[in-house]
Motif scaffolding. Structure first.
Motif, PDB file in Angstrom:
ATOM      1  N   UNK A  63      39.526  23.924  17.488  1.00  0.00           N
ATOM      2  CA  UNK A  63      38.428  24.626  16.829  1.00  0.00           C
ATOM      3  C   UNK A  63      38.533  26.132  17.072  1.00  0.00           C
ATOM      4  N   UNK A  64      38.829  26.526  18.319  1.00  0.00           N
ATOM      5  CA  UNK A  64      38.946  27.952  18.641  1.00  0.00           C
ATOM      6  C   UNK A  64      40.120  28.590  17.902  1.00  0.00           C
ATOM      7  N   UNK A  65      41.225  27.862  17.796  1.00  0.00           N
ATOM      8  CA  UNK A  65      42.410  28.389  17.109  1.00  0.00           C
ATOM      9  C   UNK A  65      42.104  28.672  15.636  1.00  0.00           C
ATOM     10  N   UNK A  66      41.415  27.744  14.984  1.00  0.00           N
ATOM     11  CA  UNK A  66      41.160  27.891  13.554  1.00  0.00           C
ATOM     12  C   UNK A  66      40.081  28.925  13.244  1.00  0.00           C
ATOM     13  N   UNK A  67      39.260  29.240  14.215  1.00  0.00           N
ATOM     14  CA  UNK A  67      38.252  30.277  13.997  1.00  0.00           C
ATOM     15  C   UNK A  67      38.814  31.678  14.173  1.00  0.00           C
ATOM     16  N   UNK A  68      39.972  31.775  14.799  1.00  0.00           N
ATOM     17  CA  UNK A  68      40.558  33.094  15.076  1.00  0.00           C
ATOM     18  C   UNK A  68      41.993  33.152  14.585  1.00  0.00           C
ATOM     19  N   UNK A  69      42.176  32.811  13.324  1.00  0.00           N
ATOM     20  CA  UNK A  69      43.512  32.892  12.732  1.00  0.00           C
ATOM     21  C   UNK A  69      43.925  34.356  12.610  1.00  0.00           C
ATOM     22  N   UNK A  70      45.199  34.614  12.856  1.00  0.00           N
ATOM     23  CA  UNK A  70      45.723  35.972  12.711  1.00  0.00           C
ATOM     24  C   UNK A  70      46.751  35.967  11.593  1.00  0.00           C
TER      25      UNK A  70
END
Length: 558
Positions: free
Chosen positions: A535-542
């Protein structure tokens, strides 16, 4: 000739004030206003016609008689709220001049009931967006006082207050419900909007305060908390003690390519309107020439394919859908109209929720291209591409092939079953034919398969049709805009909180898909082992959003 034969023009003092056209498609006998369609008119006459012919059980989303919904969804384009409030109060107080005493009393009572019905549907649609508007508050208080003097209206007001059809998150217009008090005071006209918790916790209102991150020329960051619709002047005033008062400062928007745009002092909502990898800088005139993008704006230098390897396509699509669905549900229906017509006309509302969804769309698109272009090994890159294709199939069109050039993969990607290769719904050819066909197949009552690309249709409608024609409001245009906005409402309703494409309910903390088929060994998804990490990864895509840089990376790989 056929059109003219079925057109009626009403005149006052020699001037046309309302243009009606006979509805040749018919309709139920009870839907009197649907017998004639409003084509054009002055704001006051359109409202008069609505009050004359609307039913006491009229609703915003009546599929046959759409006049009430068309008017309430679009009135801000041609009629300030203060003008609407004055007109409604005037009609409520007005007494008919002709007829017997009994006829006049019956007519006046019916008109007042219709006004109360219109106002209840108005509040149902706009909810907390009406908070803070003085003219609306005054109107609701006056109507409450006037209705309380007539027991025939008091009973009706109490019945409306108990309908329990007021949205829990009134700003979101999503149709969920919450109990409302029986009293019909001005505060309670707005239901429990102050107490109600939005169904989507991420919805932004114009008066909500958010942290503004403003950078200086040396790339240091200043943070201040201001309303969403704060003006550029307000931002600079709040930062003045830290910027120094010895020289004048400008607020400048800078993108990853280094392009700079100075923002006028009266511009509002500039922080939430930032595009992907754009930043705001507060600089002096002397510093403007040497201003460069912040390093973070350039995007990542290393891909995250190793993290993606740990997440299955199914769980990735599930979490992406849930996150994007929450953003989509935060959009109020009228934001679409405000955004297309021009946010500068509506200083008391915000289009931040719609702009956030649009920014997310670009983020996902560039994220796919970035990950492929930052994967140096050709075999690993082919596997990553396969994962994105499967992800797109799982998400049923939420993602598509990236717009930027990517390395050729002929002979590298293992063959996929035809059913796994989705058509790209964002293909612009043939006037977005693939998207339109997919949208047309959506069930009005079933789970939607894609987020509607309504800004596309709304832009065509707005730019291709004049708002004013011969000093009359082109209400045919308003009807087309409202019809497009209704697609949002049709797609928003989602039974029992289920998320589209996931087949399950949202779990605690917003995580979905925990009940997915278990995997073993390398097939086990990170979502199963650590849903919070996914969830954290997908909220902070670069992502790299520079087409030039993506093209360079692609050519280097080839």
């Amino acid at each position: 000739k056929d059109v003219e034969a079925n057109t009626m023009r009403l005149k006052e003092h020699g001037k046309v004030v309302l243009v009606l056209q006979k509805n040749l498609q018919g309709g139920s006998a009870s839907a009197q206003s649907s017998r004639y369609l409003v084509m054009a008119g002055t704001p006051e006459k359109i409202l008069e016609h609505l009050l004359e012919f609307m039913r006491l059980d009229a609703t915003l989303y009546d599929p046959v008689d759409t006049l009430l919904g068309d008017f309430l969804l679009t009135y801000t384009v041609f009629m300030p709220t203060s003008q609407l409030c004055r007109a409604l109060l005037h009609h409520f107080r007005a007494e008919p001049l002709e007829g017997s005493e009994q006829d006049k009393a019956s007519y006046a009572l019916l008109k007042r009931r219709k006004i109360l019905r219109l106002v209840s549907q108005w509040v149902l649609l706009y909810g907390r967006l009406l908070h803070g508007d003085r003219s609306t508050t005054a109107l609701l208080q006056n109507l409450a006082d006037l209705a309380s003097r007539d027991p025939r209206l008091g009973g009706l007001g109490q019945e409306q207050a108990q309908e329990r059809r007021w949205p829990r998150g009134l700003e979101n217009g999503d149709g969920s419900v919450s109990p409302q008090p029986k009293a019909q005071s001005s505060g309670n006209w707005l239901g429990g909007a102050e107490e109600a918790t939005p169904d989507s916790s991420c919805a932004l209102r114009a008066q909500d305060k958010v942290p503004y991150e403003i950078y200086r020329a040396d790339h240091s960051c200043l943070v201040t908390v201001l309303p969403v619709n704060a003006s550029v002047r307000d931002v600079l005033r709040a930062l003045a003690p830290r910027l120094g008062r010895d020289r004048e400062h400008l607020l400048v928007k800078v993108n990853s390519s280094g392009d700079k745009v100075g923002l006028p002092p009266d511009a509002v909502g500039v922080f939430t309107a930032l595009g992907l990898n754009e930043r705001l800088f507060a600089v002096s005139v002397e510093e403007l020439g040497s201003l460069t993008p912040h390093p973070e704006q350039l995007g990542p230098h290393v891909g995250s394919s190793e993290t993606l390897d740990l997440i299955s396509s199914k769980d990735l699509a599930s979490h992406l859908t849930d996150y994007d669905w929450n953003l989509f549900r935060s959009i109020h229906q009228v934001e679409m109209i405000h955004y297309i017509v021009g946010p500068q006309k509506f200083h008391e509302v915000t289009t931040a929720n719609l702009e956030r969804v649009m920014r997310r769309f670009n983020e996902l698109q560039f994220w796919v291209a970035t990950e492929l272009c930052l994967c140096p090994d050709v075999g690993r890159r082919a596997q990553l591409l396969r994962k994105f294709i499967k992800l797109a199939a799982q998400a049923r069109g939420f993602l598509c092939a990236p717009s930027a050039p990517v390395p050729l993969w002929q002979g590298r990607v293992p063959s996929l079953p035809r059913a796994e290769v989705p058509l790209c719904p964002q293909d612009p050819s043939w006037n977005h034919r693939v998207y339109r066909l997919a949208a047309a197949k959506m069930s009005p009552t079933g789970t939607p398969h894609l987020i509607p690309k309504s800004p596309l249709d709304m832009t065509f409608i707005h730019e291709g049709n004049r708002t004013l024609a011969e000093n009359l409001i082109n209400f045919e245009k308003m009807h087309m805009m409202a019809k497009t906005v209704r697609v949002l409402q049709r797609c928003r309703g989602h039974p029992h909180g289920e998320c589209p494409g996931t087949g399950g309910r949202r779990g605690a903390g917003g995580d979905v898909g925990r009940g997915a088929t278990s995997r073993t060994g390398s097939e086990q998804s990170l979502s199963v082992r650590s849903p919070v990490s996914t969830w954290a990864y997908l909220q902070h895509l670069r992502a790299i959003d520079s087409q030039k840089e993506l093209l360079r990376l692609s050519r280097d790989l080839e």
